[in-house]
Design a protein around this motif. Structure first.
Motif, PDB file in Angstrom:
ATOM      1  N   ARG A   1      56.206 157.082 -10.293  1.00 11.21           N
ATOM      2  CA  ARG A   1      55.495 155.861 -10.688  1.00 11.21           C
ATOM      3  C   ARG A   1      53.988 156.122 -10.720  1.00 11.21           C
ATOM      4  O   ARG A   1      53.458 156.800  -9.828  1.00 11.21           O
ATOM      5  CB  ARG A   1      55.778 154.720  -9.703  1.00 11.21           C
ATOM      6  CG  ARG A   1      57.243 154.328  -9.596  1.00 11.21           C
ATOM      7  CD  ARG A   1      57.424 153.094  -8.722  1.00 11.21           C
ATOM      8  NE  ARG A   1      58.825 152.831  -8.457  1.00 11.21           N
ATOM      9  CZ  ARG A   1      59.626 152.132  -9.249  1.00 11.21           C
ATOM     10  NH1 ARG A   1      59.146 151.630 -10.373  1.00 11.21           N
ATOM     11  NH2 ARG A   1      60.894 151.917  -8.934  1.00 11.21           N
TER      12      ARG A   1
ATOM     13  N   ILE B   1      53.471 156.905 -20.246  1.00  6.53           N
ATOM     14  CA  ILE B   1      54.320 155.711 -20.357  1.00  6.53           C
ATOM     15  C   ILE B   1      53.794 154.783 -21.446  1.00  6.53           C
ATOM     16  O   ILE B   1      54.555 154.274 -22.276  1.00  6.53           O
ATOM     17  CB  ILE B   1      54.400 154.989 -18.996  1.00  6.53           C
ATOM     18  CG1 ILE B   1      55.136 155.873 -17.972  1.00  6.53           C
ATOM     19  CG2 ILE B   1      55.106 153.646 -19.128  1.00  6.53           C
ATOM     20  CD1 ILE B   1      55.021 155.386 -16.543  1.00  6.53           C
ATOM     21  N   TRP B   2      52.479 154.561 -21.472  1.00  7.57           N
ATOM     22  CA  TRP B   2      51.887 153.701 -22.505  1.00  7.57           C
ATOM     23  C   TRP B   2      52.073 154.283 -23.897  1.00  7.57           C
ATOM     24  O   TRP B   2      52.318 153.557 -24.857  1.00  7.57           O
ATOM     25  CB  TRP B   2      50.395 153.503 -22.220  1.00  7.57           C
ATOM     26  CG  TRP B   2      50.105 152.453 -21.197  1.00  7.57           C
ATOM     27  CD1 TRP B   2      51.019 151.812 -20.395  1.00  7.57           C
ATOM     28  CD2 TRP B   2      48.822 151.923 -20.858  1.00  7.57           C
ATOM     29  NE1 TRP B   2      50.381 150.925 -19.567  1.00  7.57           N
ATOM     30  CE2 TRP B   2      49.039 150.953 -19.830  1.00  7.57           C
ATOM     31  CE3 TRP B   2      47.531 152.149 -21.301  1.00  7.57           C
ATOM     32  CZ2 TRP B   2      47.985 150.243 -19.269  1.00  7.57           C
ATOM     33  CZ3 TRP B   2      46.487 151.437 -20.738  1.00  7.57           C
ATOM     34  CH2 TRP B   2      46.706 150.488 -19.735  1.00  7.57           C
TER      35      TRP B   2
ATOM     36  N   ASN C   1      50.628 144.883 -16.705  1.00  2.00           N
ATOM     37  CA  ASN C   1      50.919 146.241 -16.246  1.00  2.00           C
ATOM     38  C   ASN C   1      51.192 146.240 -14.740  1.00  2.00           C
ATOM     39  O   ASN C   1      50.332 146.555 -13.930  1.00  2.00           O
ATOM     40  CB  ASN C   1      49.723 147.143 -16.584  1.00  2.00           C
ATOM     41  CG  ASN C   1      50.078 148.613 -16.541  1.00  2.00           C
ATOM     42  OD1 ASN C   1      51.075 149.018 -17.131  1.00  2.00           O
ATOM     43  ND2 ASN C   1      49.285 149.402 -15.858  1.00  2.00           N
TER      44      ASN C   1
ATOM     45  N   LEU D   1      55.401 153.491 -25.024  1.00  2.61           N
ATOM     46  CA  LEU D   1      55.495 152.055 -25.265  1.00  2.61           C
ATOM     47  C   LEU D   1      54.864 151.676 -26.614  1.00  2.61           C
ATOM     48  O   LEU D   1      55.473 150.966 -27.420  1.00  2.61           O
ATOM     49  CB  LEU D   1      54.810 151.295 -24.129  1.00  2.61           C
ATOM     50  CG  LEU D   1      54.614 149.787 -24.286  1.00  2.61           C
ATOM     51  CD1 LEU D   1      55.970 149.078 -24.294  1.00  2.61           C
ATOM     52  CD2 LEU D   1      53.736 149.235 -23.179  1.00  2.61           C
TER      53      LEU D   1
ATOM     54  N   GLN E   1      50.493 157.242 -16.405  1.00  2.00           N
ATOM     55  CA  GLN E   1      50.391 155.954 -17.087  1.00  2.00           C
ATOM     56  C   GLN E   1      50.139 156.145 -18.574  1.00  2.00           C
ATOM     57  O   GLN E   1      50.670 155.404 -19.409  1.00  2.00           O
ATOM     58  CB  GLN E   1      49.262 155.125 -16.474  1.00  2.00           C
ATOM     59  CG  GLN E   1      49.222 153.684 -16.961  1.00  2.00           C
ATOM     60  CD  GLN E   1      50.410 152.871 -16.503  1.00  2.00           C
ATOM     61  OE1 GLN E   1      50.448 152.365 -15.403  1.00  2.00           O
ATOM     62  NE2 GLN E   1      51.415 152.737 -17.351  1.00  2.00           N
TER      63      GLN E   1
ATOM     64  N   ASN F   1      57.960 150.520 -15.044  1.00  2.00           N
ATOM     65  CA  ASN F   1      56.726 151.312 -15.152  1.00  2.00           C
ATOM     66  C   ASN F   1      56.909 152.608 -14.372  1.00  2.00           C
ATOM     67  O   ASN F   1      56.325 152.810 -13.306  1.00  2.00           O
ATOM     68  CB  ASN F   1      55.549 150.503 -14.611  1.00  2.00           C
ATOM     69  CG  ASN F   1      54.209 151.116 -14.993  1.00  2.00           C
ATOM     70  OD1 ASN F   1      54.150 152.111 -15.698  1.00  2.00           O
ATOM     71  ND2 ASN F   1      53.130 150.510 -14.526  1.00  2.00           N
ATOM     72  N   CYS F   2      57.739 153.494 -14.929  1.00  2.00           N
ATOM     73  CA  CYS F   2      58.054 154.746 -14.235  1.00  2.00           C
ATOM     74  C   CYS F   2      58.710 155.724 -15.208  1.00  2.00           C
ATOM     75  O   CYS F   2      59.030 155.375 -16.345  1.00  2.00           O
ATOM     76  CB  CYS F   2      59.000 154.491 -13.056  1.00  2.00           C
ATOM     77  SG  CYS F   2      60.641 153.900 -13.559  1.00  2.00           S
TER      78      CYS F   2
ATOM     79  N   ILE G   1      56.563 146.744 -16.656  1.00  2.00           N
ATOM     80  CA  ILE G   1      55.552 146.468 -17.679  1.00  2.00           C
ATOM     81  C   ILE G   1      56.125 145.403 -18.595  1.00  2.00           C
ATOM     82  O   ILE G   1      57.243 145.538 -19.106  1.00  2.00           O
ATOM     83  CB  ILE G   1      55.229 147.724 -18.516  1.00  2.00           C
ATOM     84  CG1 ILE G   1      54.596 148.809 -17.661  1.00  2.00           C
ATOM     85  CG2 ILE G   1      54.299 147.382 -19.676  1.00  2.00           C
ATOM     86  CD1 ILE G   1      54.282 150.075 -18.418  1.00  2.00           C
TER      87      ILE G   1
ATOM     88  N   HIS H   1      62.091 158.390 -20.101  1.00  2.00           N
ATOM     89  CA  HIS H   1      61.613 157.008 -20.074  1.00  2.00           C
ATOM     90  C   HIS H   1      62.814 156.067 -19.903  1.00  2.00           C
ATOM     91  O   HIS H   1      63.807 156.202 -20.627  1.00  2.00           O
ATOM     92  CB  HIS H   1      60.889 156.665 -21.378  1.00  2.00           C
ATOM     93  CG  HIS H   1      59.616 157.428 -21.575  1.00  2.00           C
ATOM     94  ND1 HIS H   1      58.424 157.041 -21.005  1.00  2.00           N
ATOM     95  CD2 HIS H   1      59.351 158.570 -22.257  1.00  2.00           C
ATOM     96  CE1 HIS H   1      57.480 157.896 -21.339  1.00  2.00           C
ATOM     97  NE2 HIS H   1      58.008 158.840 -22.092  1.00  2.00           N
TER      98      HIS H   1
END
Length: 446
Positions: A71, A87-88, A11, A91, A84, A32-33, A16, A45
């Motif tokens: 970010r 974003i995760w 990370n 993902l 975060q 990662n943003c 990422i 994304h």
């Protein structure tokens, strides 16, 4: 626990790298943003970057011209856990397509992370995503593990000792590693990374040519394609003043117009490697390497050089000369720009001198370069040239660049996740709920 049930997540502040334990390459690499184009009100994304295993075509990439960026990391540390989490979530659900409640997580964390940030990460893993178990690793130990496994007969494996130089997105660390543990008392840090280099290039281009202060993704591309490390800065500064064919550094970058092409490109890619002739000591220019021709994206440029020359792009392009090597020069001499920082070579010497004298000769002989900022051409050669005068004459200096500096940390994590002892090293969700974050963290020896 099988390795395929372990999600390995490097990370980083910039990228990422995510995949499954036991595999050689990550399943996805993505920024990662979140970004927002000027024409949109919605934060989106970014698309995953192309990898050896991906099948997505580059043609479907969105237009990132003048995009605003958010970010979750700032100065290398996680400051926005809500972002975060978003974003995760994208993902895990849309890209990896996993169920966190049935998986364990191996995640990397920057060195010297504050306890409050560690708690935020633990809450994210166990309370928001409900992962079954967690292991937190630091980057240098994973790089050491991977390099030792790649070369079982090498010095890193035999001595179980190395100095990992990680030039990342937000900062650079020189970290001594001994028997797979990072020696925290010997770690030295420079507050310079890929982000600072991109921002410096933005300032240079904006001052000399065209305003690109809002073009983060575009200038990242310019930096990656055109910048290199100079082996003789005074000579190259003199040559950069020459005009026409006498200047081996001049390259032209064409900005996207938003209609014909949405990504920038180098107008004359055959000129990129002209500076290599200086290294050979002859006056002629070397042939273009085959891999450079293959990496040039033909979709954003005219098919043939003669067609490209006919297009009038004079109002939509800028030239780079000494900017190409002055930007990476920050890593070696940040004081020249008024920054109160040591250069990379001095940082390495300080890190080594912080360790026991018996380790000094081994550390100098097992320097490992990792991180995206070490990908500049001639980086290792210049570092050795700077380092040699600072090291005692009876010590050897050997610098090894990882085969893929961007994926080196992730591959070390994948190797660790596939080891038979991994399950015993993890903190389970029930242990976290019973003992809390601070007590569970002691298991990771950070």
């Amino acid at each position: 626990m099988s390795a395929t049930n372990v999600v390995v997540l490097d990370n980083g502040g910039g990228l990422i790298k995510a995949g499954f334990g036991g595999e050689r390459d990550p399943a996805a690499i993505l920024p990662n943003c979140l970004y927002r184009s000027p024409a949109s009100k919605k934060w989106l994304h970014p698309h995953p970057l192309p990898t050896t295993t991906s099948t997505d075509s580059a043609a479907s990439e969105p237009d990132l011209t003048s995009a605003a960026v958010r970010r979750p990391f700032d100065r290398g540390y996680l400051i926005n856990s809500d972002l975060q989490r978003e974003i995760w979530s994208h993902l895990f659900s849309s890209i990896l397509r996993i169920n966190p409640t049935q998986s364990s997580l191996l995640v990397t964390e920057p060195l010297f992370t504050l306890p409050s940030i560690q708690r935020s990460l633990d809450e994210l893993v166990f309370e928001d995503f409900n992962f079954r178990a967690l292991y937190v690793a630091d980057s240098p130990s994973l790089v050491h593990l991977y390099e030792a496994s790649r070369r079982p007969d090498g010095l890193v494996s035999r001595a179980q000792c190395s100095l990992v130089v990680d030039c990342g997105f937000s900062f650079t660390h020189a970290s001594p590693v001994f028997q797979n543990f990072t020696l925290n008392y010997g770690v030295k840090r420079i507050d310079l990374g890929g982000k600072a280099l991109t921002n410096y290039l933005k300032e240079l281009v904006s001052f000399r040519s065209v305003n690109v202060m809002e073009e983060t993704f575009l200038i990242d591309d310019v930096k990656e394609k055109l910048c290199f490390v100079s082996l003789d800065v005074p000579r190259d500064l003199r040559l950069a003043r020459e005009s026409g064919r006498q200047n081996p550094f001049r390259c032209t970058y064409v900005l996207p117009d938003g209609i014909t092409y949405t990504k920038g490109f180098v107008k004359y890619p055959e000129r990129i490697h002209n500076y290599l002739a200086l290294k050979d000591g002859n006056g002629g220019f070397p042939p273009v390497p085959e891999e450079t021709k293959e990496n040039m994206n033909p979709l954003e440029m005219a098919k043939l050089p003669q067609d490209r020359n006919r297009i009038d792009l004079s109002k939509n392009e800028f030239d780079l000369t000494n900017e190409r090597f002055l930007v990476p020069e920050m890593m070696f001499h940040p004081a020249n720009l008024g920054m109160n920082e040591a250069g990379l070579a001095e940082c390495i010497v300080r890190a080594v001198n912080s360790c026991h004298p018996h380790l000094h000769p081994v550390l100098y002989e097992s320097i490992i370069l990792t991180g995206g900022s070490t990908l500049f051409p001639q980086f290792a050669e210049r570092l050795e040239k700077e380092l040699r005068p600072l090291v005692p004459d009876d010590y050897h200096v050997k610098i090894t660049t990882q085969e893929d500096p961007i994926l080196g940390v992730w591959r070390g994590g994948s190797l660790l996740a596939s080891s038979p002892d991994f399950e015993a090293m993890c903190v389970t969700k029930s242990e976290y709920e019973e003992h809390g974050s601070a007590r569970c963290r002691k298991r990771f020896f950070h």
